[in-house]
Every structure is written in structure tokens, then in C-alpha cells.
Scaffold this active site. Structure first.
Site: not given
Length: 266
Positions: A80-81
Site C-alpha cells: 500500500p502506498c
């Protein structure tokens, strides 16, 4: 990313078989399963299944996970960014999900894949716990050759002007990333190259039907087309863009069909 590996295998006359896919989003997993001829994978939180301790013995959760997975040659991951994004004003740089990046080192420890590719936004390097550096060190200590850095993905054929941070690890020696990019770079591909086949696609499912934009968004879209513009004037942008410095100049705009696409709202 899996499709990229599959295409690379096809080009090299190698057989591609997906060993599994892991995410918490059921719809994404259904799409992946249909694409790669897998029974629909069940949602899995790798932050729960994989230990956060690199060198501990296999846990009760990891043993059946590895048995079901079998042998793995290549691992591709896009942790996840959101916790690294400059658009996140709540948990930026210090989000618990950021530690999912390090789970790739734990997976390498217990599964021993031959190759690993991890993709993320450039600001992943600003993580307060230095998750990228810790992962690099862990993989190096496990005997992997590691290369990491920024890549302009449009140089490799992605029709979008996005810079990404890549970490590549292999049991075999690796060239620098810039050498790889130089060897396989292609001419920039316009966005119409990627999406023109969708113009006449029938709306077979909810995924194929366009959303109905909010009235303010419809007003902005109409203005762009009425005035044959591709970027909105500042007076028509939301306050966060009108009064604050920002790097996303083309977010509230229209894509040029004959150019690489910017990062843009739908």
C-alpha cells in the site's frame, strides 16, 4: 505486475503459472483469478499471516500458507502506498501499513524465491522507520543481490508519466536499474494506445459503466470541452489547488490522447 511477468515469460518461451495472489479486496482478487485462471483467491491480510520478525521460526499461520502456495520463483509486490503519499495528511510517513513492505523480506526468508520485485511511490524512502532500507539490508543478508532506485515507467512503455521506486532482488547478480531501463526503453506510448479499445466496449458489468460525476465535476469537464482546453484555469480548481502549492498540475484537467497520460482524476 503479474501480467508483466507473464508477458516476459512468453517472450522468453518460459511457462508462466500464477502460484497465488494476496490482497484484502475480494473484487480485486476475483479479477485476478479470472485473468490468470485461478480459483478465486480468498482475501488474506499478509500483515497478519507473515511475521514481522525476520529470523523467527515459522509460525502456525505461516506453515499452512507456505504449504498451499508451493514453490515460487518470482514474487511481485505493490505494498500500500497511502502511508507514503504526499496527499495523505493524517498518517503520512508513519502509517502501520507501511510495514507491509518489510513482510517481503520475511517471505524471502521462509519461502526463498529466486527473484523479487517491489514497486512503490518515490516517497516510500521518506518512511519514518526506513522500511525500504531495512528491507534492502535484510534481503542482502539473506544472500540476494539487491538493486533499487527511481524509474520513469513511461520509458518502459507505461502510457502514464509516473516515476516509481523499484526494488529488485535476485539470487543471481543484477545490473543497475538504469542499465536495465536503457536496454529495454521504448518510445513513449500515448494514452490512446492503451485505452482506445474501450471506446466501443459494451457495459457488460458495473466495472465497464462510467460513474456519474458530481455536478461541480461535470461543470469543470464541460468548461474544458467548450473552450477546447486541457487544463483548468486556477479559478475553477478547488481551494486546495488554487491557494496551495502542489505538484499535481494536471490533476484537474483533460488527457491528451496523443501523449503520455498524467496522473489525473477519473
Amino acid at each position: 505486475m503479474s501480467l508483466g511477468v507473464a508477458e516476459a515469460c512468453r517472450a522468453l518461451n518460459l511457462t508462466f503459472e500464477s502460484a497465488g495472489a494476496f490482497d484484502i479486496n475480494q473484487v480485486a482478487l476475483e479479477v485476478y483469478g479470472r485473468t490468470f485462471c485461478l480459483p478465486t483467491p480468498m482475501p488474506v491480510d499478509l500483515g497478519v499471516v507473515l511475521s514481522n520478525q525476520l529470523n523467527r521460526s515459522q509460525t502456525k499461520a505461516e506453515r499452512p500458507f507456505l504449504k498451499a502456495l508451493g514453490e515460487v520463483d518470482v514474487v511481485v509486490a505493490g505494498p500500500p502506498c497511502q502511508g507514503h503519499s504526499n496527499l495523505n495528511n493524517v498518517t503520512r510517513r508513519d502509517d502501520p501499513k507501511n510495514e507491509l513492505y518489510f513482510r517481503l523480506a520475511r517471505f524471502a526468508k521462509i519461502a526463498g524465491p529466486e527473484h523479487i520485485i517491489i514497486e512503490n511511490v518515490p516517497t516510500v524512502l521518506a518512511d519514518k522507520r526506513k522500511v525500504v532500507h531495512r528491507t534492502e539490508d535484510a534481503l542482502t543478508n539473506l544472500g540476494y543481490f539487491v538493486r533499487s532506485g527511481f524509474v520513469n515507467t513511461w520509458e518502459l512503455g507505461v502510457p502514464q508519466s509516473r516515476k516509481r521506486h523499484l526494488l529488485v532482488a535476485s539470487r543471481k547478480p543484477l545490473p543497475e536499474l538504469k542499465e536495465i531501463v536503457a536496454k529495454y526503453s521504448v518510445a513513449a506510448r500515448p494514452v490512446w494506445w492503451a485505452i482506445s479499445d474501450l471506446e466501443d466496449a459494451p457495459p457488460a458489468t458495473e466495472l465497464d459503466r462510467p460513474t456519474v460525476p458530481k455536478k461541480v465535476t461535470q461543470k469543470r469537464m464541460k468548461y474544458l470541452f467548450d473552450h477546447d482546453l486541457y487544463n483548468l484555469p486556477d479559478r475553477m480548481r478547488p481551494d486546495c489547488h488554487r491557494y496551495k502549492d502542489h505538484s499535481y498540475q494536471a490533476v484537474y484537467g483533460r488527457m491528451h490522447p496523443d501523449r503520455v497520460a498524467p496522473t489525473i482524476t477519473g
